[in-house]
Design an enzyme around this catalytic site. Sequence first.
Site, short mmCIF file in Angstrom:
data_model
loop_
_atom_site.label_atom_id
_atom_site.label_comp_id
_atom_site.label_asym_id
_atom_site.label_seq_id
_atom_site.Cartn_x
_atom_site.Cartn_y
_atom_site.Cartn_z
N ARG A 1 0.84 -1.20 0.00
CA ARG A 1 0.00 0.00 0.00
C ARG A 1 0.88 1.25 0.00
O ARG A 1 1.96 1.25 0.61
CB ARG A 1 -0.90 0.04 1.24
CG ARG A 1 -2.06 -0.96 1.20
CD ARG A 1 -3.10 -0.61 0.14
NE ARG A 1 -4.23 -1.53 0.13
CZ ARG A 1 -4.37 -2.58 -0.66
NH1 ARG A 1 -3.41 -2.86 -1.55
NH2 ARG A 1 -5.44 -3.34 -0.63
N HIS B 1 -0.73 0.06 -9.80
CA HIS B 1 -1.43 -0.84 -8.87
C HIS B 1 -2.02 -2.05 -9.63
O HIS B 1 -3.23 -2.29 -9.61
CB HIS B 1 -2.55 -0.09 -8.11
CG HIS B 1 -2.97 -0.81 -6.85
ND1 HIS B 1 -3.37 -0.16 -5.71
CD2 HIS B 1 -3.05 -2.13 -6.55
CE1 HIS B 1 -3.67 -1.04 -4.77
NE2 HIS B 1 -3.49 -2.25 -5.26
P1 NAP Z 1 -1.59 -11.51 5.09
O1 NAP Z 1 -1.71 -12.94 4.71
O2 NAP Z 1 -2.54 -10.95 6.09
O3 NAP Z 1 -0.11 -11.29 5.62
C1 NAP Z 1 0.29 -10.16 6.30
C2 NAP Z 1 1.67 -10.39 6.92
O4 NAP Z 1 2.11 -9.15 7.48
C3 NAP Z 1 1.62 -11.42 8.05
O5 NAP Z 1 2.75 -12.25 7.97
C4 NAP Z 1 1.68 -10.54 9.30
O6 NAP Z 1 2.30 -11.13 10.43
C5 NAP Z 1 2.55 -9.40 8.81
N1 NAP Z 1 2.35 -8.21 9.65
C6 NAP Z 1 1.21 -7.49 9.84
N2 NAP Z 1 1.44 -6.48 10.72
C7 NAP Z 1 2.74 -6.59 11.08
C8 NAP Z 1 3.57 -5.86 11.97
N3 NAP Z 1 3.09 -4.81 12.65
N4 NAP Z 1 4.84 -6.25 12.10
C9 NAP Z 1 5.33 -7.31 11.42
N5 NAP Z 1 4.59 -8.06 10.56
C10 NAP Z 1 3.32 -7.69 10.40
O7 NAP Z 1 -1.68 -10.58 3.81
P2 NAP Z 1 -1.45 -10.96 2.26
O8 NAP Z 1 -2.64 -11.66 1.73
O9 NAP Z 1 -0.11 -11.62 2.14
O10 NAP Z 1 -1.44 -9.51 1.59
C11 NAP Z 1 -0.49 -8.54 1.99
C12 NAP Z 1 -0.84 -7.18 1.42
O11 NAP Z 1 -0.54 -7.14 0.03
C13 NAP Z 1 -2.32 -6.79 1.45
O12 NAP Z 1 -2.70 -6.32 2.72
C14 NAP Z 1 -2.41 -5.72 0.39
O13 NAP Z 1 -2.17 -4.46 0.98
C15 NAP Z 1 -1.24 -6.05 -0.55
N6 NAP Z 1 -1.71 -6.44 -1.91
C16 NAP Z 1 -1.35 -5.68 -2.96
C17 NAP Z 1 -1.72 -6.06 -4.25
C18 NAP Z 1 -1.28 -5.27 -5.44
O14 NAP Z 1 -1.74 -5.53 -6.55
N7 NAP Z 1 -0.37 -4.34 -5.30
C19 NAP Z 1 -2.48 -7.21 -4.44
C20 NAP Z 1 -2.85 -7.96 -3.33
C21 NAP Z 1 -2.45 -7.57 -2.06
P3 NAP Z 1 1.64 -12.40 11.16
O15 NAP Z 1 1.84 -13.54 10.19
O16 NAP Z 1 2.44 -12.57 12.37
O17 NAP Z 1 0.19 -12.07 11.38
C1 GLV Z 2 -5.07 -5.28 -4.03
O1 GLV Z 2 -4.39 -4.33 -3.84
C2 GLV Z 2 -5.58 -6.14 -3.00
O2 GLV Z 2 -5.46 -5.79 -1.82
O3 GLV Z 2 -6.13 -7.21 -3.34
#
Ligand code: NAP
Ligand code: GLV
Length: 312
Positions: free
Chosen positions: A227, A275
């Site tokens: 983000r 994005h």
């Molecule tokens: P997720 O499964 O919820 O993973 C989040 C990770 O971040 C977890 O390992 C969590 O730790 C860690 N985390 C959260 N807060 C933290 C903190 N304060 N300190 C250290 N680690 C922390 O999320 P995801 O599905 O992988 O997605 C991640 C992000 O990618 C989304 O939230 C979104 O913003 C972004 N995204 C972007 C796109 C794009 O096209 N650019 C597409 C999809 C997603 P724990 O494991 O210990 O809970």
């Molecule tokens: C895209 O940014 C998503 O969070 O799926």
Amino acid sequence: MTLLFQCEGDTDGSMLQALRAALPEQQIRRWPDEVGRRDEIEQAVVWMPPEDFFDGLTHLTHIHLLAAGADQLLSHPGLPPSASLLRLEDAGMGDRMAEYVLYGVLHAQRRFGDLAEASRARRWARDIAVPPATEHRVGILGAGVLATLVARRLVANGYPVACWSRSEKSLPDGIRGYVGKQGLVSMLPHIDTLVCLLPLTEATHGILSAELFAKLRPGAYLINCARGGHLCETDLTAALDAGQLTGALLDVFQREPLPQAHPFWQDPRITVTPHLAAPSPVAGSIEQVAANVRAIACGGELSGIVDRSRGY
Ligand code: NAP
Ligand code: GLV
């Protein structure tokens, strides 16, 4: 059960069509033209709901988000306080994110930015040293669904990879885990390319800052595909000017679309993408939403539950 579908990005109607095909027994209404009686709606499938979207939805129990990151939904002023929130988990995004990050890591490790500059100057730049993948260390902020899939792809391509998370976890072979504030301090000095795949929360807002950049290996590269709120934009420019960082691949911004006058457009050290690192795929997204709708009906296990208190 009556479900309201809202996704302005679904311009050709393919998502709605797939949802109706997957849940033929449910009444699915399209926002805004088929809303009907609002108090009959029990579940909603949303992308970026407008400000008045939740008005009158007094019987809403579940909100299915067509995205992985729940930050925007969580900050929606009309979000019903007791409805459960379900986000997408992978749904096919992991492969796309892995491609995006692999491109950025290859760009940094093989020094394609420097080579392109030399090429424009017609310079036969044999002096540009290119270390092997095994010596280019990648650090990922996050060890969740997407970070783990990205890390696996990088390991398969020979890179040493570390992931940072809030809580201790068991990671696939070849991926080193770091936990908490102290873990971050230990990880950063070894990192050549840093990838941000964190959710945007109070704790992670502005984490990509001067303080963090100063702890990385000198000349490190940054990839932000999480983000825009994670990045202190002026700190990035200062770190690039100081040579602390050599470049950045950015998919997300504080303001999107990135304003025309923004200096990042003109900065040759920064690659801007709009994005699209990992858009929500129709089939995988609908499969997950439909599975959750069915699980709600029979009291089964749900995937992608958002913990409002954690903020992700
Ligand atoms: P997720 O499964 O919820 O993973 C989040 C990770 O971040 C977890 O390992 C969590 O730790 C860690 N985390 C959260 N807060 C933290 C903190 N304060 N300190 C250290 N680690 C922390 O999320 P995801 O599905 O992988 O997605 C991640 C992000 O990618 C989304 O939230 C979104 O913003 C972004 N995204 C972007 C796109 C794009 O096209 N650019 C597409 C999809 C997603 P724990 O494991 O210990 O809970
Ligand atoms: C895209 O940014 C998503 O969070 O799926």
